[in-house]
Design a protein around this motif. Structure first.
Motif, short mmCIF file in Angstrom:
data_model
loop_
_atom_site.label_atom_id
_atom_site.label_comp_id
_atom_site.label_asym_id
_atom_site.label_seq_id
_atom_site.Cartn_x
_atom_site.Cartn_y
_atom_site.Cartn_z
N VAL A 269 0.85 -1.19 0.00
CA VAL A 269 0.00 0.00 0.00
C VAL A 269 0.88 1.24 0.00
N ASP A 270 0.52 2.24 -0.83
CA ASP A 270 1.31 3.47 -0.92
C ASP A 270 0.66 4.57 -0.07
N CYS A 271 1.13 4.73 1.15
CA CYS A 271 0.57 5.73 2.07
C CYS A 271 0.68 7.13 1.50
N SER A 272 1.80 7.39 0.82
CA SER A 272 2.05 8.72 0.30
C SER A 272 1.01 9.09 -0.76
N ALA A 273 0.64 8.14 -1.62
CA ALA A 273 -0.37 8.38 -2.65
C ALA A 273 -1.71 8.72 -2.01
N ILE A 274 -2.03 8.04 -0.93
CA ILE A 274 -3.30 8.29 -0.24
C ILE A 274 -3.29 9.68 0.40
N PHE A 278 -5.09 14.51 0.07
CA PHE A 278 -5.51 15.53 1.04
C PHE A 278 -4.42 16.59 1.26
N GLY A 279 -3.47 16.64 0.34
CA GLY A 279 -2.43 17.66 0.43
C GLY A 279 -1.30 17.31 1.38
N GLY A 280 -1.26 16.05 1.83
CA GLY A 280 -0.20 15.62 2.73
C GLY A 280 0.91 14.94 1.96
N GLY A 281 1.82 14.27 2.68
CA GLY A 281 2.90 13.60 1.99
C GLY A 281 3.70 12.71 2.92
N GLY A 282 4.83 12.25 2.44
CA GLY A 282 5.68 11.37 3.23
C GLY A 282 6.30 10.32 2.34
N HIS A 283 6.45 9.12 2.87
CA HIS A 283 7.04 8.02 2.12
C HIS A 283 5.96 7.00 1.77
N ALA A 284 6.32 6.01 0.96
CA ALA A 284 5.36 4.99 0.55
C ALA A 284 4.84 4.22 1.77
#
Lengths: 311, 311
Positions: A269-274, A278-284
């Protein structure tokens, strides 16, 4: 620079100021404090820049080394600080040297000692202190044990390598009291933290046959438990304990009524894509975002987006 | 016997049966399974005695090595079994050799390899396998990592020494996948376990200004959480997490209506003295007893006795 060159250079300098990073953790504080002690044993004047963001958990290790007001450094060393954006608030001087283990280090200092293969900065400082003084004092061993062990969750995190374990073994040989330190660092928690954990575990939600676990922390819960920000250290880790959960979500109601999400996942699952929806970010495998809606509504929005992104 | 003598002796034997202890943990199962694999690599026929008390947590590591029905051993080795009273149910043969690390080992076997300074039996078997075969397979490294890490709570318990960390480092060098194993062994828990933890933390009681912490687990809670005995592994550790608690008590309502107490303390309180009042026993810092009364009444009886014993 290499370890031995760094030690030689440090022997030619004096009036050291050691800088820790923003939101300081055990690695930056323990490493800087140990180095400070070692420099003093080498006959140098050395202090830590007093980091105002330090939490109670680590205060006793670093505070005794804090620079007095009016101290004028002639050589400033950043310890475990990957970039200038991570300088602590109120620091305005120049950095002369940087000791770090982050592969993302921006090489902002004129000279650096960077070991990106190490799990903790403490492992780099261990080698440096041996090169400086030939040995470690028991206090330095304790401080570096704080650094090494907290950066790898007491050897349980994925960054723990054979070298990490060997460095810890060496620190024990130099007299680090892992028994006492482990209890303080990894075992004991505040009563407010226990209450919050009780509420979080009791209120856990599961979706998609348990492949999604969701923990909620509301303002009301914090009030009821008498919990402060310090009691919430690494709270996003709780939801991920659930067996079978591939994606774990921690939902925190903010004091302004918005809702903060922290997502962690296995590679599928790609957390960053999710979160980017909502304008957030981070790593996969670890990302975050804020939704400007009340908790329950924000949760539904998040779960809807997850259904779209993760088929 | 010494490591090298043991290896020589094992090379002269065949048809090994490896015995694990009652209520088998990661150390006995991981050590025996690794040794079984190593003996096979040395050209021997070797199996594990199928320990009926094995839990799901460790099944996948040991079961592949279980002896088939009708296997007739000619050399039986007890692994991590401190005394004959700890033989698993249904075992009725003779033991020819014992490998152990418990200082309390009763020397029941005709020949033994005992290293009482080691935190885990896995560390002894690591040396033995190197003496037998010169190296470890990746599978053996994984199995011994299970043994070593579970016996010291992933290097957090008081028995963790420099040698323990070095043994783990060596296992990583031989290919142990600590990343995957740590998640399985120390991170993931069942949903029933999370529920029980939620209830335990929410219901924590504190006495004497927090110096006593008390956790209660009733039959009703187990039913509500859908929890089995396996979900309660090391549940007596939860109460002791409370900061400031010198004596932590775990109270478990038994299915027959009696109440089981588990006490753990810092050196200033003698748990054994308290539990002996109710016919129980143990050590000064960890003891237990059963009171044949319902939970609430039994708690009051226990707290009264504590007030008498611990002034």
């Amino acid at each position: 620079m290499k370890i031995s060159e760094t030690a030689k250079l440090f022997h030619t300098k004096d009036n050291f100021l050691l800088l820790t990073h923003k939101n300081p953790d055990g690695d930056t504080l323990g490493s800087a404090a140990a180095l400070c002690s070692a420099l003093r044993r080498a006959g140098k004047t050395a202090f830590l820049f007093p980091n105002a963001e330090m939490t109670e958990k680590y205060r006793s290790y670093a505070e005794p080394f804090h620079a007095p007001e009016g101290f004028e450094p002639s050589f400033t060393v950043a310890v475990d600080v990957a970039s200038e954006t991570l300088f602590p608030p109120c620091f305005s001087g120049e950095v002369d040297f940087c000791i770090d283990h982050h592969p993302s280090n921006t090489h902002y200092a004129p000279k650096s000692l960077i070991a990106p293969s190490k799990a903790s900065c403490g492992e780099v400082v261990l080698q440096l202190i041996k090169a400086l003084n030939g040995d470690l004092s028991e206090e330095e061993a304790d401080l570096l044990y704080v650094a090494v062990s907290t950066d790898c969750g007491c050897f349980v995190y994925a960054n723990t390598k054979a070298d990490t374990l060997r460095a810890a073994a060496e620190l024990l040989d130099f007299g680090a009291d892992n028994q006492t330190l482990n209890v303080k660092l990894f075992r004991k928690v505040s009563r407010a933290r226990m209450k919050i954990e009780g509420m979080v575990y009791s209120g856990m939600e599961f979706y998609r046959d348990g492949r999604i676990s969701l923990a909620t922390i509301t303002q009301r819960m914090l009030l009821e438990a008498g919990a402060t920000e310090e009691d919430l250290d690494d709270i996003s880790g709780l939801a991920g304990r659930a067996e079978g959960a591939i994606l774990s979500i921690t939902v925190r109601e903010q004091s302004d009524g918005s809702t903060r999400f922290s997502l962690r996942s296995s590679p599928e699952v790609d957390c960053s894509a999710i979160c980017s929806v909502f304008g957030g970010g981070g790593h996969a495998m670890a990302a975050g975002c804020t939704i400007h809606s009340p908790v329950e509504k924000a949760k539904r929005m998040m779960l809807d987006v997850i259904d779209e992104v993760w088929k």
